[in-house]
Enzyme design. Sequence first.
Site, PDB file in Angstrom:
ATOM      1  N   ASN A   1       0.372   0.785   6.048  1.00  0.00           N
ATOM      2  CA  ASN A   1       1.156   0.209   4.972  1.00  0.00           C
ATOM      3  C   ASN A   1       1.945  -0.939   5.617  1.00  0.00           C
ATOM      4  O   ASN A   1       2.520  -0.515   6.744  1.00  0.00           O
ATOM      5  CB  ASN A   1       1.998   0.865   4.124  1.00  0.00           C
ATOM      6  CG  ASN A   1       3.194   0.274   3.439  1.00  0.00           C
ATOM      7  OD1 ASN A   1       4.178   0.910   3.139  1.00  0.00           O
ATOM      8  ND2 ASN A   1       2.592  -0.989   2.863  1.00  0.00           N
ATOM      9  N   GLY A   2       1.782  -2.010   5.391  1.00  0.00           N
ATOM     10  CA  GLY A   2       2.456  -3.228   6.137  1.00  0.00           C
ATOM     11  C   GLY A   2       1.444  -4.365   6.452  1.00  0.00           C
ATOM     12  O   GLY A   2       0.303  -4.328   6.117  1.00  0.00           O
TER      13      GLY A   2
ATOM     14  N   TYR B   1      12.398  -3.822  -6.154  1.00  0.00           N
ATOM     15  CA  TYR B   1      11.377  -3.799  -7.036  1.00  0.00           C
ATOM     16  C   TYR B   1      10.174  -2.864  -6.861  1.00  0.00           C
ATOM     17  O   TYR B   1       9.897  -2.207  -7.791  1.00  0.00           O
ATOM     18  CB  TYR B   1      10.575  -5.288  -6.920  1.00  0.00           C
ATOM     19  CG  TYR B   1       9.175  -5.250  -7.623  1.00  0.00           C
ATOM     20  CD1 TYR B   1       9.197  -5.301  -9.057  1.00  0.00           C
ATOM     21  CD2 TYR B   1       7.929  -5.196  -6.777  1.00  0.00           C
ATOM     22  CE1 TYR B   1       7.730  -5.439  -9.446  1.00  0.00           C
ATOM     23  CE2 TYR B   1       6.802  -5.273  -7.363  1.00  0.00           C
ATOM     24  CZ  TYR B   1       6.552  -5.318  -8.777  1.00  0.00           C
ATOM     25  OH  TYR B   1       5.486  -5.420  -9.493  1.00  0.00           O
TER      26      TYR B   1
ATOM     27  N   GLY C   1      -0.141   0.255  -4.932  1.00  0.00           N
ATOM     28  CA  GLY C   1      -1.728  -0.404  -4.686  1.00  0.00           C
ATOM     29  C   GLY C   1      -2.623   0.129  -5.684  1.00  0.00           C
ATOM     30  O   GLY C   1      -2.816   1.368  -5.790  1.00  0.00           O
TER      31      GLY C   1
ATOM     32  N   CYS D   1       0.815  -1.285   0.027  1.00  0.00           N
ATOM     33  CA  CYS D   1      -0.067  -0.147   0.013  1.00  0.00           C
ATOM     34  C   CYS D   1       0.767   1.216  -0.178  1.00  0.00           C
ATOM     35  O   CYS D   1       2.065   1.124   0.412  1.00  0.00           O
ATOM     36  CB  CYS D   1      -1.018  -0.004   1.388  1.00  0.00           C
ATOM     37  SG  CYS D   1      -2.041  -1.283   1.449  1.00  0.00           S
TER      38      CYS D   1
HETATM   39  P1  AMP Z   1       6.860 -14.263 -12.919  1.00  0.00           P
HETATM   40  O1  AMP Z   1       7.410 -14.501 -13.998  1.00  0.00           O
HETATM   41  O2  AMP Z   1       5.418 -14.592 -12.695  1.00  0.00           O
HETATM   42  O3  AMP Z   1       7.519 -14.716 -11.599  1.00  0.00           O
HETATM   43  O4  AMP Z   1       6.769 -12.665 -12.673  1.00  0.00           O
HETATM   44  C1  AMP Z   1       8.064 -11.939 -12.535  1.00  0.00           C
HETATM   45  C2  AMP Z   1       7.759 -10.401 -12.592  1.00  0.00           C
HETATM   46  O5  AMP Z   1       6.896  -9.951 -11.485  1.00  0.00           O
HETATM   47  C3  AMP Z   1       8.945  -9.569 -12.690  1.00  0.00           C
HETATM   48  O6  AMP Z   1       9.084  -8.673 -13.835  1.00  0.00           O
HETATM   49  C4  AMP Z   1       8.981  -8.714 -11.429  1.00  0.00           C
HETATM   50  O7  AMP Z   1       9.158  -7.329 -11.776  1.00  0.00           O
HETATM   51  C5  AMP Z   1       7.360  -8.820 -11.239  1.00  0.00           C
HETATM   52  N1  AMP Z   1       7.030  -8.690  -9.557  1.00  0.00           N
HETATM   53  C6  AMP Z   1       7.952  -8.971  -8.508  1.00  0.00           C
HETATM   54  N2  AMP Z   1       7.300  -8.815  -7.419  1.00  0.00           N
HETATM   55  C7  AMP Z   1       6.083  -8.701  -7.881  1.00  0.00           C
HETATM   56  C8  AMP Z   1       4.988  -8.505  -6.982  1.00  0.00           C
HETATM   57  N3  AMP Z   1       4.940  -8.666  -5.527  1.00  0.00           N
HETATM   58  N4  AMP Z   1       3.820  -8.143  -7.332  1.00  0.00           N
HETATM   59  C9  AMP Z   1       3.556  -7.971  -8.669  1.00  0.00           C
HETATM   60  N5  AMP Z   1       4.821  -8.262  -9.631  1.00  0.00           N
HETATM   61  C10 AMP Z   1       5.799  -8.505  -9.021  1.00  0.00           C
END
Ligand code: AMP
Length: 460
Positions: free
Chosen positions: A103-104, A244, A28, A2
């Site tokens: 957030n958390g 990320y 979010g 969030c």
């Molecule tokens: P996947 O191949 O399905 O494991 O998705 C990898 C992608 O998800 C990468 O491009 C990441 O930047 C992105 N990613 C990493 N963590 C998250 C998250 N918590 N929520 C959504 N996307 C994510």
Amino acid sequence: MCGIFGVYGQPNAAAITHLGLYSLQHRGQESAGIVSVDGNHIARGSRKMGLVSEGLSAQEMESMPGVLAIGHTRYSTAGSSTLDNAQPVLARFKGGHVALAHNGNITNATEIRDDLEEAGSIFASTMDSEVVVHRLARSRSTEPEQMLAEALDGVEGAYCLVVIIGETLLAARDPHGFRPLVIGTLGDGYVVASETCALDIVGATLMREVMPGEIVAMDSRGLRSSQVFPQSKPLARCVFEHVYFARPDSYVFSGSVDRARRALGRQLAREQPAPTADLVFAVPDSSNAAALGYAEESRLPLELALIRNHYIGRTFIQPTQSGRDAKVKVKYNAVKEVLVGKSVVMVDDSIVRGTTTRGLVSLIRAAGAREVHMRVSSPPITGPCYYGIDTPNREELIAHTHTLEGIAKQIGVDSLGYLSLQGMLHAVPGGPQGFCHACFSGDYPTAAPLVDLMRAGKDC
Ligand code: AMP
């Protein structure tokens, strides 16, 4: 995950909050909300499902006057994506109104909720954050910061909070400091935000971080700080914010996210070179800076090989075409001119389930790439996050169920290289100590939650 935002001491605080939330949209996208308090002590709230731009209008902000406001952007798992669980929470009790945005993830929320329900409390949502509101209402203190300190006593896990009690804005950060929170000044007033990019958009000047274990109160008496929780708990700032989550134009934990990501990319190039490669490209947008770092260090050209469609709404109905790559194709396309006949390094910040990555690799191959070498600017994710990042159950994490070779085979690359844990921790600003890396290392700074974070009502 969030985003939270708060304003004290500026006219049209709701309109400023509205603007601030635009810059926290990446934290979010499920719901957005604002609560403001006017000069007659009247609290008004607006919470909508969807994006800030879809749910909250500038016109509506005009009907929410006052110098005090808080706001929230929320991401949750699918099951709990309801308006009941949107924030800020706004409640009325004997002492007046209280509003809260969080957030958390509170890791002992189930136990606290059980105790409260045992004593007769009735809950309106499945959010972990609501336990803090109930505890606030039970406090016998009259000072807002004291009430919040009492409410947070014994609360474990990750929280950054903006709270309104009466005419006071409060900001609080848990003693581990899992999530980022900053204070800025705006004219004679104050602004609190998850990330500095939200200070920038409203023209506020960064003052400092809210410190782990600190509660800051802002009202007509000025700004007061109390270190209510002695820093006996080890610092555990979330390293994934740098990898990320946060925006690269933000400073989180007093460090530049852009610089962190470039350093991660450079370190990745040192640890995981790709000697046969002709070029490097990023999976946009979260890994752009890491790919820049990789290209710089490896002296390979950085190319734009993947184009991301920024106009896909969340409500977009999946095309009827079947196949696992359909979803990826809607969001990304490959640039054939760049890829035909080339041996390429594809840099991404993380692999979670591996499904998106597999789709992307097949796009890249279909566009004519000769070899695909995947490089990841963080270590394998082997465990869930209990502190607010939406990672799936352990069993769904490809690095939990597969070996390195197994993952490479599954996603269809010629080679796969991850950044090491130590490499990551040394690359981020303020490292290597004081970071939470539990999702990579299994080294959790707190006890695991009783029920896996009240999964049904998982907060952010
Ligand atoms: P996947 O191949 O399905 O494991 O998705 C990898 C992608 O998800 C990468 O491009 C990441 O930047 C992105 N990613 C990493 N963590 C998250 C998250 N918590 N929520 C959504 N996307 C994510």
